[in-house]
Motif scaffolding. Sequence first.
Motif, short mmCIF file in Angstrom:
data_model
loop_
_atom_site.label_atom_id
_atom_site.label_comp_id
_atom_site.label_asym_id
_atom_site.label_seq_id
_atom_site.Cartn_x
_atom_site.Cartn_y
_atom_site.Cartn_z
N THR A 16 1.18 -10.63 28.12
CA THR A 16 -0.16 -11.22 28.15
C THR A 16 -0.02 -12.73 28.36
OG1 THR A 16 -0.18 -11.49 25.74
CG2 THR A 16 -1.13 -9.44 26.64
N ASP A 17 -1.14 -13.40 28.47
CA ASP A 17 -1.12 -14.84 28.74
C ASP A 17 -0.87 -15.68 27.51
OD1 ASP A 17 -1.65 -14.60 31.53
OD2 ASP A 17 -3.76 -14.16 31.05
N ASN A 18 -1.14 -15.15 26.34
CA ASN A 18 -0.92 -15.89 25.10
C ASN A 18 -0.72 -14.90 23.97
OD1 ASN A 18 -0.70 -18.13 23.39
ND2 ASN A 18 -2.92 -18.41 23.20
N PHE A 19 0.13 -15.26 23.02
CA PHE A 19 0.39 -14.43 21.85
C PHE A 19 0.68 -15.34 20.67
CE2 PHE A 19 3.76 -12.63 19.11
CZ PHE A 19 3.05 -11.58 18.55
N VAL A 20 0.07 -15.03 19.53
CA VAL A 20 0.38 -15.74 18.30
C VAL A 20 0.57 -14.73 17.18
CG1 VAL A 20 -0.74 -17.92 18.90
CG2 VAL A 20 -2.04 -16.15 17.71
N SER A 21 1.43 -15.10 16.24
CA SER A 21 1.74 -14.25 15.11
C SER A 21 1.79 -15.11 13.86
CB SER A 21 3.09 -13.55 15.31
OG SER A 21 3.41 -12.74 14.21
N ASN A 22 1.06 -14.70 12.83
CA ASN A 22 1.06 -15.40 11.55
C ASN A 22 1.24 -14.37 10.45
OD1 ASN A 22 -0.82 -16.95 13.47
ND2 ASN A 22 -0.38 -18.46 11.90
N GLU A 23 1.98 -14.77 9.42
CA GLU A 23 2.29 -13.84 8.35
C GLU A 23 2.48 -14.61 7.05
OE1 GLU A 23 5.51 -10.29 7.80
OE2 GLU A 23 6.24 -12.14 8.71
N VAL A 24 2.03 -14.02 5.96
CA VAL A 24 2.33 -14.53 4.63
C VAL A 24 2.73 -13.36 3.75
CG1 VAL A 24 0.84 -16.57 4.73
CG2 VAL A 24 -0.07 -14.43 3.82
N ILE A 25 3.59 -13.63 2.80
CA ILE A 25 3.94 -12.69 1.74
C ILE A 25 3.66 -13.41 0.44
CG2 ILE A 25 5.78 -11.37 0.64
CD1 ILE A 25 7.04 -11.04 3.42
N VAL A 26 2.83 -12.80 -0.40
CA VAL A 26 2.32 -13.46 -1.58
C VAL A 26 2.51 -12.55 -2.80
CG1 VAL A 26 0.24 -14.48 -2.60
CG2 VAL A 26 0.57 -14.55 -0.14
N SER A 27 2.87 -13.14 -3.91
CA SER A 27 3.00 -12.35 -5.14
C SER A 27 1.67 -12.29 -5.88
CB SER A 27 4.08 -12.95 -6.04
OG SER A 27 3.72 -14.25 -6.43
N ASN A 28 1.57 -11.31 -6.75
CA ASN A 28 0.41 -11.12 -7.63
C ASN A 28 -0.89 -10.83 -6.90
OD1 ASN A 28 2.04 -11.62 -9.95
ND2 ASN A 28 1.90 -13.82 -9.48
N LEU A 29 -0.81 -10.28 -5.70
CA LEU A 29 -1.96 -9.77 -4.96
C LEU A 29 -1.57 -8.41 -4.39
CD1 LEU A 29 -3.35 -12.80 -2.90
CD2 LEU A 29 -4.43 -11.67 -4.84
N LEU A 129 -0.17 -9.71 7.79
CA LEU A 129 0.26 -10.06 9.15
C LEU A 129 -0.96 -10.03 10.05
CD1 LEU A 129 2.48 -10.45 11.36
CD2 LEU A 129 2.57 -7.94 11.49
N THR A 130 -1.16 -11.09 10.80
CA THR A 130 -2.20 -11.08 11.82
C THR A 130 -1.57 -11.56 13.13
OG1 THR A 130 -4.44 -11.75 12.43
CG2 THR A 130 -3.11 -13.39 11.27
N GLN A 131 -1.86 -10.83 14.19
CA GLN A 131 -1.34 -11.16 15.52
C GLN A 131 -2.45 -11.00 16.54
OE1 GLN A 131 2.06 -8.46 15.87
NE2 GLN A 131 3.40 -10.04 15.05
N GLU A 132 -2.37 -11.82 17.57
CA GLU A 132 -3.38 -11.75 18.63
C GLU A 132 -2.73 -11.96 19.98
OE1 GLU A 132 -7.26 -13.52 17.99
OE2 GLU A 132 -7.12 -14.47 19.97
N THR A 133 -3.09 -11.11 20.92
CA THR A 133 -2.72 -11.34 22.31
C THR A 133 -3.99 -11.64 23.09
OG1 THR A 133 -2.87 -8.97 22.85
CG2 THR A 133 -0.69 -9.83 22.26
N GLN A 134 -3.82 -12.42 24.16
CA GLN A 134 -4.96 -12.87 24.94
C GLN A 134 -4.66 -12.79 26.42
OE1 GLN A 134 -5.15 -16.91 23.54
NE2 GLN A 134 -6.48 -16.35 21.82
N ILE A 135 -5.70 -12.50 27.18
CA ILE A 135 -5.59 -12.41 28.63
C ILE A 135 -6.70 -13.27 29.24
CG2 ILE A 135 -5.74 -10.87 30.63
CD1 ILE A 135 -4.84 -8.59 28.68
#
Length: 169
Positions: A16-29, A129-135
């Motif tokens: 695709t023309d653009n891709f982003v990936s963001n992730e966190v790992i959190v305790s007590n949730l 985890l959240t990821q997005e691809t774009q065209i």
Amino acid sequence: MLNAIHWPENYLPGHTDNFVSNEVIVSNLSVQDIWPFLVNAHLWPSYYGNASDIDLNGAEYLELNLVFFFKTFGFPVNAQVVEYAPPKDHQPARIAWHGWAGEPDCSDRLDVHHAWLIEDLPHDRVRILTQETQIGRPAQELAHTKPNPMLNGHQDWLDGLVKIAKSKI
């Protein structure tokens, strides 16, 4: 082993023309703590400053096949929920939507696939985890913008989601 996003073939990262990936790992949730704040899109503006004008066409929550509208990154976005798997039986929760801005076949058309995966991990942790691809041409421009507004914006979304969930437990 960590789970992965389910990608439609035409939105596969790397093609695709653009891709982003963001992730966190959190305790007590847990997934149960996070899920309500994600599927109630009316709450997004309360913890994510880059979302506004949410319209779920009369629905209270996001659900499979729901068509909805919101504004983000300066774009008016129409979207349809294409994957919806609430927390159940120790399986990761998943939600994804296809979003679009602009008319078909126009040079300023933007199409995206935005996906979320939330899973409980051992030792009282949750992974978001959240990821997005774009065209489209706007995606090509965003891919070369420094700092990357999508990467930073989605990190703000994750941070806000964690903060509001922690404030409610």
